[in-house]
Motif scaffolding. Structure first.
Motif, PDB file in Angstrom:
ATOM      1  N   UNK A 250       0.837  -1.471   0.157  1.00 54.56           N
ATOM      2  CA  UNK A 250       0.126   0.068   0.090  1.00 54.56           C
ATOM      3  C   UNK A 250       0.730   1.417   0.245  1.00 54.56           C
ATOM      4  N   UNK A 251       1.992   1.125  -0.694  1.00 52.98           N
ATOM      5  CA  UNK A 251       2.845   2.346  -0.535  1.00 52.98           C
ATOM      6  C   UNK A 251       2.539   3.399  -1.524  1.00 52.98           C
ATOM      7  N   UNK A 252       1.994   2.824  -2.675  1.00 51.68           N
ATOM      8  CA  UNK A 252       1.825   4.130  -3.851  1.00 51.68           C
ATOM      9  C   UNK A 252       0.990   5.267  -3.472  1.00 51.68           C
ATOM     10  N   UNK A 253      -0.211   4.940  -2.878  1.00 51.16           N
ATOM     11  CA  UNK A 253      -1.163   5.987  -2.707  1.00 51.16           C
ATOM     12  C   UNK A 253      -0.522   6.903  -1.498  1.00 51.16           C
TER      13      UNK A 253
ATOM     14  N   UNK B  80      13.237  16.185  -2.613  1.00 52.04           N
ATOM     15  CA  UNK B  80      12.406  15.292  -1.526  1.00 52.04           C
ATOM     16  C   UNK B  80      11.619  14.198  -2.247  1.00 52.04           C
ATOM     17  N   UNK B  81      10.826  14.798  -3.241  1.00 47.00           N
ATOM     18  CA  UNK B  81       9.804  13.861  -4.051  1.00 47.00           C
ATOM     19  C   UNK B  81      10.553  12.535  -4.400  1.00 47.00           C
ATOM     20  N   UNK B  82      11.804  12.747  -5.112  1.00 45.56           N
ATOM     21  CA  UNK B  82      12.558  11.568  -5.751  1.00 45.56           C
ATOM     22  C   UNK B  82      13.038  10.741  -4.722  1.00 45.56           C
ATOM     23  N   UNK B  83      13.609  11.258  -3.655  1.00 46.35           N
ATOM     24  CA  UNK B  83      14.177  10.417  -2.573  1.00 46.35           C
ATOM     25  C   UNK B  83      13.062   9.640  -1.835  1.00 46.35           C
ATOM     26  N   UNK B  84      12.028  10.112  -1.471  1.00 43.29           N
ATOM     27  CA  UNK B  84      10.979   9.361  -0.795  1.00 43.29           C
ATOM     28  C   UNK B  84      10.073   8.574  -1.676  1.00 43.29           C
ATOM     29  N   UNK B  85       9.822   9.192  -2.825  1.00 43.86           N
ATOM     30  CA  UNK B  85       9.265   8.247  -3.696  1.00 43.86           C
ATOM     31  C   UNK B  85       9.849   7.153  -4.429  1.00 43.86           C
ATOM     32  N   UNK B  86      11.294   7.195  -4.793  1.00 44.18           N
ATOM     33  CA  UNK B  86      11.763   6.030  -5.139  1.00 44.18           C
ATOM     34  C   UNK B  86      12.308   5.047  -3.966  1.00 44.18           C
TER      35      UNK B  86
ATOM     36  N   UNK C 168       9.999   4.515  -1.837  1.00 41.30           N
ATOM     37  CA  UNK C 168       8.955   3.512  -1.522  1.00 41.30           C
ATOM     38  C   UNK C 168       8.912   2.513  -2.820  1.00 41.30           C
ATOM     39  N   UNK C 169       9.466   3.039  -3.938  1.00 40.22           N
ATOM     40  CA  UNK C 169       9.427   1.946  -4.966  1.00 40.22           C
ATOM     41  C   UNK C 169      10.342   0.948  -4.810  1.00 40.22           C
ATOM     42  N   UNK C 170      11.542   1.186  -4.076  1.00 43.78           N
ATOM     43  CA  UNK C 170      12.699   0.158  -3.581  1.00 43.78           C
ATOM     44  C   UNK C 170      11.832  -0.690  -2.717  1.00 43.78           C
ATOM     45  N   UNK C 171      11.179  -0.293  -1.611  1.00 48.95           N
ATOM     46  CA  UNK C 171      10.724  -1.210  -0.617  1.00 48.95           C
ATOM     47  C   UNK C 171       9.604  -1.950  -1.229  1.00 48.95           C
TER      48      UNK C 171
END
Length: 432
Positions: A345-348, A382-388, A390-393
Motif C-alpha cells: 500500500x505504498x503508492x497512494x 524530496x519527492x524523488x528520494x521519498x518516492x523511489x 517507496x518503489x525500492x521497498x
C-alpha cells in the motif's frame, strides 16, 4: 520576487492531484484540475486504502478541518502492526503497535476509496474539470506553460503538475528517457465478507494485516472493519457533511457495506499456468486454492469461500529510478513519476506525501519567500528520494514474494523470526 498571483495546472484527478488541489485552494492559490474521466464516479473502486501516517499527515494538512474530521469518522481501523507467518500460520514476527497517545494525523486509517474521492472533490466545484484528456504541453517564452487537451481546448498557467498516473503523458514528454523496471509478479486478489458465517477465521485474519511467507509464492491479508456504524456516523457528522455541500446518505453509504477480509496472492508470472491470464472469476480463485496444498486449512478456506465475483487478477509494474533533471515549470507527482507494485500500500501514500510537499513549496512561492523554480527543485529532490524509496521497498517485497530459491526463502523466514525475538532489531528494520 514575482508579485503576480501563482497559477497552477494539475493534469490528473487521482488522490494525489486532488489532495494537492485541496491544499492549494485552502491557501488561496489559483489551481485548476483537468481529469480525463467523464464524471467523478466514472471509476469508483470498492476496495479500501490503508492511509499510513505519512498519508494521514498529508490529508490532515491539505484538507479543510471539517473534511479531515469526516474522513476520520468514516474510516476503519486496520488493526495493530502487521504479522508475518508461515503457511501453517506459525508466527514469525509481529510489528510493534504504534505508540500510545498518537494524534489522529499520526495514525493509520482504513479509508474507503469512494468516500476519500468524494471528500477530496468537496468544495472544488469549478476547479476540477472532467472529460479533459491531456495530450501535450508547450512551455512559452514568457515563462508560462500551456496544457492542451483532446477536445481542442487548452489552459495556461505558471506551473503544470503531471499527476496523470503510471502512463503519464506529462512524464512521457518531460522525461522521454524514463524506463520501467522488470516486475515479474502476478497478483490475484479477492475479499470475503465478515459475518456469522466466517466466525471460523483465525483472530489474526480478522483484526490486522498479515504477510504469509511460505516456501513458494506469497499471501497478504488485511481486514477492513468499520470503527462505527453508518447510522452513528451520519448522526454525528451529518450536519458537517451538509455544511460542506455533501449528501450524508451518499458519503456514508459505503460505510454501510459489509466489513471484509481482503487477500492478495502473489506468484512469479512463469510459475502460473495459462489459466492465470483470466481477469476475474472462479477459475482464478480455484487456481489459488490449488496452489495452497499443505497450507493451513483456514487459509485455504479463506480463499475457497471468497465469492468469485470479487476475485480479479492484477499485473505489476515499477518505474526505474530517474536521475534529477533540470527543473522547469513542469513537474510530476505520485505514480506519474514513481509508480510501483501495489505491495504494502505504498503508492497512494507516496502520492499524498508528494502533494503535501509540493503544497508547502508553492505556498512559499505565493508568499514571495522563494522563486518558483528553486522551490520546485527543492520539492523534486524530496519527492524523488521519498518516492523511489517507496518503489525500492515495494519492489523488495515483490521480489520476496516471487523468488523461487528455497535457500533464500528459508533465510528470509529466519530473518523475520529473529526480528520477532529481538525488539531492537525489529524496530531498526521496520520503523517508518
Amino acid at each position: 520576487m514575482s508579485t503576480s498571483p501563482l497559477r497552477v495546472i494539475i493534469a490528473g484527478g487521482g488522490i494525489g492531484g486532488l489532495c494537492l488541489a485541496q491544499g492549494l485552494h485552502a491557501a488561496g492559490i489559483s489551481v485548476v484540475v483537468y481529469e480525463r474521466d467523464a464524471a467523478p464516479d466514472a471509476r469508483l473502486q470498492g476496495y479500501r486504502l490503508n492511509i499510513e501516517p505519512v498519508g494521514s499527515r498529508a490529508l490532515h494538512d491539505c484538507l479543510p478541518a471539517h473534511l479531515w474530521e469526516i474522513l476520520v469518522a468514516t474510516a476503519g481501523d486496520p488493526g495493530p502492526g502487521m504479522g508475518v507467518f508461515t503457511e501453517r500460520l506459525r508466527l514469525l514476527m509481529r510489528e510493534d503497535d504504534p505508540p500510545a497517545g498518537l494524534s489522529r494525523s499520526e495514525r493509520t486509517h482504513a479509508v474507503s476509496r469512494i468516500t476519500l474521492r468524494r471528500l477530496l472533490l468537496a468544495g472544488l466545484d469549478g476547479i476540477v474539470h472532467f472529460g479533459k484528456e491531456f495530450t501535450r504541453y508547450r512551455q512559452n517564452a514568457d515563462g508560462t506553460v500551456t496544457a492542451f487537451f483532446a477536445d481542442g481546448t487548452c489552459a495556461t498557467g505558471d506551473l503544470l503538475v503531471g499527476a496523470d498516473g503510471a502512463r503519464s503523458r506529462v512524464r512521457r514528454q518531460l522525461l522521454p528517457h524514463a524506463k520501467q523496471r522488470n516486475a515479474p509478479g502476478v497478483g490475484i486478489g479477492g475479499k470475503l465478507r465478515l459475518d456469522d458465517r466466517t466466525a471460523w477465521l483465525p483472530e489474526e485474519m480478522t483484526s490486522t494485516k498479515n504477510m504469509i511467507l511460505p516456501k513458494r509464492d506469497f499471501l497478504f491479508t488485511a481486514v477492513f472493519r468499520r470503527r462505527e456504524g453508518g447510522d452513528a456516523i451520519e448522526a454525528r457528522v451529518g450536519d458537517q457533511l451538509r455544511a460542506a455541500g455533501l449528501d450524508p446518505d451518499l458519503v456514508v453509504q459505503d460505510t454501510k457495506d459489509d466489513d471484509y477480509v481482503m487477500w492478495a496472492y502473489v506468484a512469479h508470472r512463469r510459475a502460473l499456468p495459462a489459466e492465470a491470464t483470466g481477469k476475474h472469476g472462479q477459475r482464478l480463485r480455484d487456481l489459488v486454492v490449488s496452489r495452497l496444498a499443505g497450507w493451513h486449512p483456514d487459509l485455504r478456506e479463506l480463499i475457497s469461500q471468497t465469492p468469485p465475483d470479487t476475485v480479479e487478477r492484477f499485473d505489476f509494474a515499477a518505474a526505474a529510478r530517474v536521475k534529477p533533471w533540470a527543473t522547469t515549470n513542469v513537474t510530476l507527482l505520485g505514480d506519474a513519476i514513481h509508480y510501483m507494485p501495489p505491495v504494502g500500500g505504498l503508492g497512494g501514500n507516496a502520492a499524498l506525501y508528494d502533494a503535501n510537499a509540493l503544497r508547502r513549496a508553492l505556498i512559499t512561492v505565493s508568499r514571495g519567500e522563494w522563486e518558483l523554480l528553486p522551490a520546485i527543485a527543492e520539492y523534486e529532490r524530496a519527492m524523488l528520494k521519498h518516492g523511489f524509496g517507496a518503489v525500492r521497498a515495494a519492489t523488495m517485497y515483490l521480489h520476496l514474494a516471487t523468488l523461487r530459491s528455497h535457500v533464500i526463502r528459508a533465510t528470509a523466514r529466519m530473518f523475520f523470526q529473529l526480528c520477532g525475538k529481538v525488539p531492537s532489531l525489529r524496530r531498526a528494520v521496520f520503523a517508518e
